[in-house]
Design a protein around this motif. Structure first.
Motif, PDB file in Angstrom:
ATOM      1  N   LEU A   1       1.233  -1.280   0.003  1.00 57.60           N
ATOM      2  CA  LEU A   1      -0.373   0.235   0.479  1.00 57.60           C
ATOM      3  C   LEU A   1       0.892   1.254  -0.162  1.00 57.60           C
ATOM      4  O   LEU A   1       0.618   2.034  -0.608  1.00 57.60           O
ATOM      5  N   HIS A   2       1.720   1.436   0.603  1.00 55.71           N
ATOM      6  CA  HIS A   2       2.909   2.027   0.604  1.00 55.71           C
ATOM      7  C   HIS A   2       3.746   2.551  -0.444  1.00 55.71           C
ATOM      8  O   HIS A   2       3.621   3.609  -0.835  1.00 55.71           O
ATOM      9  N   ASP A   3       4.405   1.201  -0.916  1.00 50.55           N
ATOM     10  CA  ASP A   3       4.679   1.846  -2.286  1.00 50.55           C
ATOM     11  C   ASP A   3       4.718   1.735  -3.382  1.00 50.55           C
ATOM     12  O   ASP A   3       4.339   3.305  -4.160  1.00 50.55           O
ATOM     13  N   ASP A   4       2.609   1.721  -3.634  1.00 51.01           N
ATOM     14  CA  ASP A   4       1.956   2.245  -4.677  1.00 51.01           C
ATOM     15  C   ASP A   4       1.348   3.385  -4.351  1.00 51.01           C
ATOM     16  O   ASP A   4       1.711   4.684  -5.560  1.00 51.01           O
ATOM     17  N   VAL A   5       1.544   4.405  -3.203  1.00 49.15           N
ATOM     18  CA  VAL A   5       1.377   5.580  -3.127  1.00 49.15           C
ATOM     19  C   VAL A   5       2.771   6.232  -3.813  1.00 49.15           C
ATOM     20  O   VAL A   5       3.073   7.642  -4.511  1.00 49.15           O
ATOM     21  N   VAL A   6       4.442   5.899  -2.455  1.00 51.39           N
ATOM     22  CA  VAL A   6       5.225   6.105  -3.036  1.00 51.39           C
ATOM     23  C   VAL A   6       5.726   6.324  -5.247  1.00 51.39           C
ATOM     24  O   VAL A   6       6.207   6.734  -5.833  1.00 51.39           O
ATOM     25  N   ASP A   7       4.977   5.135  -5.795  1.00 51.45           N
ATOM     26  CA  ASP A   7       5.685   4.829  -7.000  1.00 51.45           C
ATOM     27  C   ASP A   7       4.389   5.552  -7.615  1.00 51.45           C
ATOM     28  O   ASP A   7       4.703   5.755  -8.970  1.00 51.45           O
ATOM     29  N   ASP A   8       3.405   6.085  -7.604  1.00 51.56           N
ATOM     30  CA  ASP A   8       2.235   6.596  -8.280  1.00 51.56           C
ATOM     31  C   ASP A   8       2.089   5.427  -8.996  1.00 51.56           C
ATOM     32  O   ASP A   8       1.500   6.086  -9.670  1.00 51.56           O
ATOM     33  N   SER A   9       2.261   4.299  -8.393  1.00 56.10           N
ATOM     34  CA  SER A   9       1.700   2.963  -9.437  1.00 56.10           C
ATOM     35  C   SER A   9       0.076   3.566  -9.674  1.00 56.10           C
ATOM     36  O   SER A   9      -0.615   4.143  -8.042  1.00 56.10           O
ATOM     37  N   ASP A  10      -0.427   2.904 -11.074  1.00 52.03           N
ATOM     38  CA  ASP A  10      -1.939   3.032 -11.137  1.00 52.03           C
ATOM     39  C   ASP A  10      -2.364   1.422 -10.893  1.00 52.03           C
ATOM     40  O   ASP A  10      -3.807   1.071 -10.962  1.00 52.03           O
ATOM     41  N   LEU A  11      -1.609   0.474 -11.057  1.00 52.87           N
ATOM     42  CA  LEU A  11      -1.555  -0.997 -11.410  1.00 52.87           C
ATOM     43  C   LEU A  11      -1.197  -1.783 -10.141  1.00 52.87           C
ATOM     44  O   LEU A  11      -0.018  -0.974  -9.817  1.00 52.87           O
ATOM     45  N   ARG A  12      -2.134  -2.886  -9.710  1.00 49.38           N
ATOM     46  CA  ARG A  12      -1.503  -3.909  -8.745  1.00 49.38           C
ATOM     47  C   ARG A  12      -1.744  -4.558  -8.799  1.00 49.38           C
ATOM     48  O   ARG A  12      -3.332  -5.254  -8.957  1.00 49.38           O
ATOM     49  N   ARG A  13      -0.881  -6.381  -9.444  1.00 49.67           N
ATOM     50  CA  ARG A  13      -1.354  -7.444  -9.599  1.00 49.67           C
ATOM     51  C   ARG A  13      -2.442  -7.425 -10.617  1.00 49.67           C
ATOM     52  O   ARG A  13      -4.207  -8.261 -11.564  1.00 49.67           O
ATOM     53  N   GLY A  14      -2.495  -6.295 -11.738  1.00 50.65           N
ATOM     54  CA  GLY A  14      -3.461  -6.663 -12.430  1.00 50.65           C
ATOM     55  C   GLY A  14      -4.774  -5.545 -12.620  1.00 50.65           C
ATOM     56  O   GLY A  14      -5.391  -5.583 -13.269  1.00 50.65           O
ATOM     57  N   LYS A  15      -4.908  -5.258 -11.471  1.00 47.33           N
ATOM     58  CA  LYS A  15      -6.212  -4.044 -11.004  1.00 47.33           C
ATOM     59  C   LYS A  15      -5.466  -2.793 -10.283  1.00 47.33           C
ATOM     60  O   LYS A  15      -4.663  -2.656 -10.328  1.00 47.33           O
ATOM     61  N   ASP A  16      -6.488  -2.194 -10.722  1.00 46.81           N
ATOM     62  CA  ASP A  16      -6.842  -0.734  -9.575  1.00 46.81           C
ATOM     63  C   ASP A  16      -5.619  -0.757  -8.513  1.00 46.81           C
ATOM     64  O   ASP A  16      -6.513  -1.452  -7.944  1.00 46.81           O
ATOM     65  N   SER A  17      -5.531   0.111  -8.661  1.00 46.59           N
ATOM     66  CA  SER A  17      -4.090  -0.013  -7.672  1.00 46.59           C
ATOM     67  C   SER A  17      -5.216   0.438  -6.302  1.00 46.59           C
ATOM     68  O   SER A  17      -6.026   1.638  -6.416  1.00 46.59           O
ATOM     69  N   ALA A  18      -4.920   0.598  -5.456  1.00 52.86           N
ATOM     70  CA  ALA A  18      -5.699   0.790  -3.803  1.00 52.86           C
ATOM     71  C   ALA A  18      -5.414   2.504  -3.506  1.00 52.86           C
ATOM     72  O   ALA A  18      -6.543   3.239  -3.864  1.00 52.86           O
ATOM     73  N   ASN A  19      -4.396   3.143  -4.275  1.00 52.93           N
ATOM     74  CA  ASN A  19      -4.134   4.830  -3.870  1.00 52.93           C
ATOM     75  C   ASN A  19      -5.099   5.449  -5.260  1.00 52.93           C
ATOM     76  O   ASN A  19      -5.783   6.491  -5.184  1.00 52.93           O
ATOM     77  N   VAL A  20      -5.768   4.222  -6.674  1.00 55.17           N
ATOM     78  CA  VAL A  20      -5.947   4.910  -7.165  1.00 55.17           C
ATOM     79  C   VAL A  20      -7.683   4.568  -7.026  1.00 55.17           C
ATOM     80  O   VAL A  20      -8.873   6.022  -7.302  1.00 55.17           O
ATOM     81  N   LEU A  21      -8.407   3.805  -6.519  1.00 51.74           N
ATOM     82  CA  LEU A  21      -9.572   3.632  -5.798  1.00 51.74           C
ATOM     83  C   LEU A  21      -9.725   5.111  -5.181  1.00 51.74           C
ATOM     84  O   LEU A  21     -10.998   5.432  -5.075  1.00 51.74           O
TER      85      LEU A  21
END
Length: 319
Positions: free
Chosen positions: A77-97
């Motif tokens: 969860l923290h990584d996706d925020v730091v990396d500004d990631s849109d996907l996690r395991r092929g789905k929208d990341s929590a920070n996007v949603l």
């Protein structure tokens, strides 16, 4: 491996669901999105398999495996925020949603749940191992941030990052199996070595796969690390081995983050030209061999064979 630990993993999942509960509805909603999104549960599986390898017959390992998964999920969860990631395991990341703030705070909640499980276990040694792993992971993330976009990063610094952000939790996940089983120090050291070197191999392959067409079959997009300007071994090798013009390309795209259409394709071509992906996988094979050798002190068994096989599978998934 999943079949071997089915019953224990069911208990792990029960613990995860129970400890995700909160009267604040957003917490189980957001955490559940990531936890239920198809992860392999590899790290808790290693705790369960390690306990089976040493013949542990108690129940402490299942809650500690859940603790390991909570730590891992919090870092994602923290990584996706730091990396500004849109996907996690092929789905929208929590920070996007849900946005960055809820993702960070729910990550903090999961870390707190993990520490509650450690305290409930009652072992100061377990608490020391897992809390140390948590702090090392955070250090690895900060170190990765500090070398981001820096093409002069030495390979040793890159290895320091992956040892911290990935291998530390693999190591703790396997070592605690020997701790709860009250096994002799040589077995504890062996399981720790297995986890640490497996974790390094795992991350090396992950970093290679980011530049591989095979990545799409794993539910991930190709080139995320490139677009984020991450310094990983394939980039380090291609940059060091390149001509002056090629190095200028890497400086523009990675250091200056001036990326244009077709740049990713050119980056892939340069990596292929200089054997950057192949050599990254070879390094993963090296660490995978060290991991398998660490298990040699244990009696031959189906569990030991499966642990050896899962290391081989980790490396060979690159193909």
């Amino acid at each position: 491996m999943q079949a071997l630990v089915t019953e224990d993993m069911a208990r792990v999942n029960e613990t995860i669901l129970a400890r995700m509960h909160s009267p604040v509805a957003l917490i189980p909603q957001l955490a559940g999105h990531l936890i239920a999104s198809g992860g392999k549960r590899l790290r808790p599986m290693l705790t369960l398999a390690g306990a089976r390898l040493i013949g542990y017959e108690g129940t402490r390992h299942t809650k500690l495996a859940a603790c390991v998964e909570f730590i891992h999920t919090a870092t994602l969860l923290h990584d996706d925020v730091v990396d500004d990631s849109d996907l996690r395991r092929g789905k929208d990341s929590a920070n996007v949603l849900w946005g960055n703030k809820p993702s960070v705070l729910v990550g903090d909640f999961l870390f707190s749940r993990a520490f509650e499980l450690m305290v409930e276990d009652g072992s100061l040694k377990v608490l020391r191992l897992l809390s140390h792993a948590s702090s090392v992971i955070a250090e690895g993330e900060v170190l990765q941030l500090s070398i981001s976009n820096d093409l002069e990063t030495p390979e040793e610094s890159y290895l320091q990052v992956i040892e911290a952000k990935t291998a530390a939790l693999f190591e703790a996940a396997t070592q605690i199996a020997a701790v709860v089983g009250e096994r002799p120090e040589n077995e504890e050291v062996a399981l720790a070595s297995f986890g640490r070197n497996f974790g390094i191999a795992f991350q090396l392959v992950d970093d290679a796969l980011d530049y591989s067409a095979h990545q799409a079959t794993l539910g991930k997009s190709v080139g995320d690390d490139f677009r984020e300007g991450k310094i990983t071994l394939p980039v380090i090798l291609a940059y060091r081995r390149g001509s002056e013009d090629e190095r200028d390309f890497w400086k523009r795209t990675i250091e200056d983050m001036d990326q244009k259409d077709g740049d990713l394709g050119h980056a892939l071509a340069l990596m292929d030209k200089h054997g950057a992906i192949t050599d990254t996988i070879e390094r993963a094979r090296h660490y995978g061999a060290i991991a398998r050798d660490a298990l040699a002190i244990f009696q031959d068994s189906k569990t030991r064979q499966l642990l050896n096989d899962i290391v081989r599978f980790c490396v060979e998934r690159a193909y």
